[in-house]
Design a protein around this motif. Structure first.
Motif, PDB file in Angstrom:
ATOM      1  N   ALA A  94      31.525  45.239  26.603  1.00  0.00           N
ATOM      2  CA  ALA A  94      32.307  45.368  27.841  1.00  0.00           C
ATOM      3  C   ALA A  94      32.550  46.834  28.188  1.00  0.00           C
ATOM      4  O   ALA A  94      32.346  47.263  29.336  1.00  0.00           O
ATOM      5  CB  ALA A  94      33.631  44.624  27.677  1.00  0.00           C
ATOM      6  N   VAL A 145      32.515  38.551  26.078  1.00  0.00           N
ATOM      7  CA  VAL A 145      32.234  39.764  26.855  1.00  0.00           C
ATOM      8  C   VAL A 145      32.933  39.692  28.211  1.00  0.00           C
ATOM      9  O   VAL A 145      33.534  40.663  28.679  1.00  0.00           O
ATOM     10  CB  VAL A 145      30.713  39.944  27.054  1.00  0.00           C
ATOM     11  N   TYR A 150      36.782  40.594  28.251  1.00  0.00           N
ATOM     12  CA  TYR A 150      37.055  42.039  28.134  1.00  0.00           C
ATOM     13  C   TYR A 150      36.604  42.785  29.394  1.00  0.00           C
ATOM     14  O   TYR A 150      37.296  43.661  29.892  1.00  0.00           O
ATOM     15  CB  TYR A 150      36.334  42.631  26.922  1.00  0.00           C
ATOM     16  N   THR A 151      35.423  42.435  29.892  1.00  0.00           N
ATOM     17  CA  THR A 151      34.884  43.153  31.055  1.00  0.00           C
ATOM     18  C   THR A 151      35.786  42.958  32.261  1.00  0.00           C
ATOM     19  O   THR A 151      36.064  43.898  33.012  1.00  0.00           O
ATOM     20  CB  THR A 151      33.456  42.659  31.366  1.00  0.00           C
TER      21      THR A 151
END
Ligand SMILES: NC(=O)c1ccc[n+]([C@@H]2O[C@H](COP(=O)([O-])OP(=O)(O)OC[C@H]3O[C@@H](n4cnc5c(N)ncnc54)[C@H](OP(=O)(O)O)[C@@H]3O)[C@@H](O)[C@H]2O)c1
Length: 308
Positions: free
Chosen positions: A123, A147, A150-151
Motif C-alpha cells: 500500500a 492491501v 491500507y491503500t
C-alpha cells in the motif's frame, strides 16, 4: 522446531512439520514468532507447490528478538519487532536480516504488527508510485483485502477522493468508515478517475481502465481472479486516451524494508493507520484460514498466533 510446510493438497495447503531451528547469519536477528499473517500471493504459490519444492512459506511475522544480530546491527534481544523475511515465517523461529525488521513501540500490539508487512508495504509503495493524490480521484478494485484497506486509508489521508470496489457492502464497511465511496460493481463507480489501482484481472482490468481520464494512469498490481486481462487499443479512444498502464511490483523499490516497516509502525502508533484484522486464529487453523482467504471469506488481513 515446529513449522508449517506445504502439503501439495489443495484441500489442506499446509500442515505442521519438524525443521531445523534457523542458524542466523551475522546480519540476522533470531525472532521468536508470536504472530504471522497470510497473503493471497502465498495461497497462489501453495496451490502450485509440492512439498519436494522445499517451499517454506511466511513473509509477515511479529514477535520477540531472542538473539541479536552478531554484526551489531538491528534490535537488541528482548525487543518486540515486525519483520518481512523472504520466507520461513510460519514457524516457531525465524532468522531475519536486520534491514527487514522494525522495532515495535508499546502502542503497537504484536497481532496488529503481524498484519503490516506485505500488505502495508504494498500500500505504501502503491501510494509512492501514484505520486500526489491530493484532490485527485482514485479507483481501487479488489479493495476489501489486506492491501485495499491500507491503500484506502492512506489515500484518503493523502487527500484523494477514493472509490473502492468490494463484493458486498459488508466487505466494504471499514473502507466506507475510512472515507471511501464503496461500490459493488464498476458500473456504479462513476469516474472518470485520475488514477486506478487494479488487482482483480480478467474483465475488471479493461473495465477499470475505461474509467480513467485521458492521460490518467492505471497501476496494475495483481490478478486476484487469476484470469488474464484483454486490452483493446481502440477502446482507449473512447475515454482514457493516452492513458498509461504501469506494472507494479512492491519488491522493486530502492528503500530498505526496514525503513518502510518503521513508517507503517509509526502510522499505527499515531492512530493514522488501522490494520483491519478480519480473522484472528491459532496457527493450528492456518490451513482453513488459507482456504477462507482463497474463497474471499476474509476482509482485511488474517493473523495467526503461535502462543497460548
Ligand atoms: N504487485 C505486487 O507487488 C503485489 C503485492 C501484494 C499483493 N499483490 C496482489 O494484490 C492483490 C490484493 O492482495 P491482498 O493481499 O489484499 O489480497 P486479498 O486480501 O485476498 O484481497 C483481494 C481482494 O480481491 C477481491 N476479488 C475480486 N475478484 C476476485 C476474484 N475473482 N478472486 C479473488 N479475489 C477477488 C476480493 O474482494 P471481494 O470479494 O470483496 O471482491 C479480495 O478481498 C492480490 O491479487 C495480490 O496477489 C500484489
Amino acid at each position: 522446531m515446529k513449522a508449517l510446510l506445504p502439503t501439495g493438497d489443495p484441500a489442506k495447503l499446509v500442515a505442521y512439520g519438524e525443521v531445523d531451528e534457523p542458524r542466523p547469519a551475522p546480519g540476522q536477528a533470531l525472532v521468536k514468532v508470536e504472530a504471522f499473517s497470510v497473503n493471497r500471493g502465498e495461497v497462489f504459490r501453495l496451490h502450485g507447490a509440492l512439498p519436494s519444492v522445499g517451499l517454506r512459506p511466511g513473509k509477515d511475522v511479529a514477535g520477540l528478538v531472542v538473539q541479536a544480530a552478531a554484526d551489531g546491527t538491528g534490535p537488541r534481544a528482548g525487543q518486540r519487532v515486525v519483520a518481512h523475511p523472504p520466507g520461513g515465517g510460519w514457524a516457531e523461529y525465524a532468522a531475519v536480516d536486520t534491514d527487514r525488521l522494525a522495532v515495535l513501540p508499546d502502542a503497537v500490539p504484536t497481532v496488529a504488527a503481524a498484519a503490516l508487512p506485505l500488505a502495508g508495504l504494498t500500500a505504501l509503495r502503491l501510494l509512492r508510485t501514484a505520486g500526489s493524490l491530493a484532490g485527485r480521484s482514485l479507483l481501487i478494485t479488489g479493495a476489501s483485502g489486506g492491501v485495499g484497506h491500507y491503500t484506502t486509508e492512506l489515500a484518503v489521508a493523502a487527500g484523494a477522493r477514493v472509490t473502492a470496489v468490494s463484493a458486498t457492502p459488508e466487505r466494504g464497511r471499514r473502507l466506507a468508515e475510512f472515507g471511501a465511496t464503496v461500490v459493488q460493481d464498476l458500473a456504479a463507480a462513476g469516474g472518470p478517475f485520475h488514477t486506478v489501482m487494479e488487482s482483480v484481472g480478467g474483465p475488471s482490468t479493461a473495465r477499470a481502465l475505461a474509467l480513467l481520464r485521458p492521460h490518467g494512469e492505471l497501476i496494475w498490481f495483481g490478478q486476484a481472479s487469476r484470469r488474464p486481462a484483454t486490452l483493446d487499443f481502440f477502446a482507449f479512444f473512447d475515454g482514457p486516451s493516452c492513458a498509461a498502464v504501469r506494472h507494479f511490483h512492491y519488491e522493486d523499490f530502492p528503500e530498505p524494508y526496514a525503513l518502510d516497516l518503521a513508517t507503517l509502525v509509526r502510522l499505527v502508533a499515531e492512530s493514522r493507520l488501522h490494520p483491519e484484522i478480519g480473522r484472528l486464529a491459532d496457527w493450528s487453523d492456518t490451513a482453513s484460514v488459507l482456504a477462507d482467504l482463497h474463497e474471499r471469506r476474509i476482509a482485511g488481513n488474517a493473523v495467526l498466533t503461535t502462543g497460548p
